[in-house]
Write a protein that holds these residues in place. Structure first.
Motif, short mmCIF file in Angstrom:
data_model
loop_
_atom_site.label_atom_id
_atom_site.label_comp_id
_atom_site.label_asym_id
_atom_site.label_seq_id
_atom_site.Cartn_x
_atom_site.Cartn_y
_atom_site.Cartn_z
N SER A 2 -16.26 80.19 51.26
CA SER A 2 -15.59 80.79 50.12
C SER A 2 -14.32 81.48 50.54
CB SER A 2 -16.53 81.79 49.43
OG SER A 2 -16.89 82.82 50.33
N ALA A 40 -12.16 87.80 49.97
CA ALA A 40 -12.04 88.69 48.83
C ALA A 40 -10.67 89.34 48.80
CB ALA A 40 -13.12 89.78 48.92
N GLU A 73 -9.27 85.68 40.63
CA GLU A 73 -8.83 86.71 41.56
C GLU A 73 -9.31 88.09 41.13
OE1 GLU A 73 -7.38 86.27 44.54
OE2 GLU A 73 -7.79 84.16 44.10
N LYS A 87 -12.90 88.45 42.13
CA LYS A 87 -13.02 88.72 43.57
C LYS A 87 -12.70 90.18 43.87
CE LYS A 87 -11.76 84.04 45.09
NZ LYS A 87 -10.72 83.23 45.80
#
Length: 336
Positions: free
Chosen positions: A2, A5, A222, A225
């Motif tokens: 993934s 972050a 985004e 995250k």
């Protein structure tokens, strides 16, 4: 693997606050009032969750989600739940199609309406449990399995379901497993007289609201995250877990009124959503970490559809909302 972050910086949090304000301003062109409802819907999106919106007809539930799809520039899909709706009507189905080159028939998957970014499950309690269950994998795994093949759903992916709290004829109670998939249970209320006058004035003329996309799908990802990366202390996590544990009659820390009136308490998913909601509250408020107040501010929306009252509560007219308010007063912020 993934993607990493988003870093938690003052600039990132300020950018989120600006995006939120732009969204609120744009949505206000179509939806009058309902500020708490809009705030909770946006929080649900920022957390990457799903929402259950309850209210009587005519309170702009459908309009809000449709408008949200436009301002977020997301692919929107509406499913009207009815007693004769079948699971394949939602998820899609395999169909036989003739190959014009070979003349042979082959199976082709025809995607259902859930293959979108934002799903409005309108009057979800009007369809039988068998069809409601078709949403379980969709909401939890964000994928659809038909036959022996599994198809991923587009990202971001959110389901907002509406239900009418008044009519009982021809409705079905949501199974507990499905209700637990909704992060928030959001309740709509009647507008003030001033707001209702504005609604009537703005909807009985020739001019319609001109909504423009102000946040993209990639920006939503985004934001999600960023929310998940928000720091939270062990003390705040312990408070959230303690609050949820207090809703379970079998727990030693549960108050006497919980043991008397609650048949079934909240699952660990409630603790997860309390913390995730607190992170989102902190982010939109310009804070750099989640706090106790954030947990308390989302507790009603997280818990009200996860507590099952027993016969004693119904007989004595003790509501789940009453019990949640008592828990918020009685469960200490500090302590074990």
């Amino acid at each position: 693997m993934s993607a990493p972050a988003a870093p938690i910086t003052v600039e990132a949090v300020q950018r989120l606050a600006t995006q939120r304000q732009v969204l609120l301003t744009e949505l206000a062109k179509a939806v009058v009032g309902q500020q708490d409802v809009i705030e909770n819907v946006l929080l649900t999106v920022f957390c990457g969750g799903h929402g259950l919106i309850e209210g009587v007809p005519g309170l702009a539930k459908t309009l809000l989600i449709r408008s949200l799809g436009r301002v977020l520039d997301l692919r929107f899909s509406r499913v009207q739940f009815t007693p004769d709706l079948m699971p394949s009507d939602i998820t899609g189905t395999d169909v036989l199609e003739e190959d014009h080159e070979t003349g042979r028939r082959k199976q082709v998957f025809l995607p259902g309406p859930v293959f979108a970014n934002l799903i409005l499950a309108d009057e979800i309690n009007r369809t039988p449990p068998k069809t409601q269950a078709a949403m379980l994998q969709v909401m939890q795994e964000r994928e659809v399995t038909v036959g022996n093949k599994t198809y991923p759903l587009p990202q971001p992916f959110h389901v907002f379901a509406t239900q009418n709290p008044l009519e009982q004829e021809g409705t079905y109670v949501l199974p507990e497993a499905q209700a637990d998939r909704f992060m928030f249970h959001i309740r709509t209320t009647y507008p003030t007289r001033a707001e209702e006058e504005l609604v009537v004035r703005s909807t009985t003329g020739n001019q319609a609201a001109d909504l423009k996309p102000v946040v993209t799908a990639d920006e939503i990802v985004e934001i999600q995250k960023l929310v998940r990366a928000m720091p939270v202390s062990d003390e705040v996590i312990r408070y959230a877990v303690r609050l949820v544990a207090s809703t379970r009659p079998e727990e030693s820390i549960a108050p006497a009124y919980v043991k008397e009136f609650i048949r079934w308490g909240a699952s660990p998913r409630a603790s997860q959503y309390l913390i995730l909601g607190a992170k989102a509250r902190a982010a939109v408020a310009g804070k750099l970490c989640a706090d106790y107040e954030g947990v308390r501010s989302v507790a009603r929306q997280v818990l009200r559809h996860r507590l099952l009252a027993n016969f004693n509560a119904r007989a004595q007219k003790v509501s789940v909302n009453d019990l949640i308010e008592r828990l918020l007063k009685d469960v200490p912020v500090e302590g074990k």
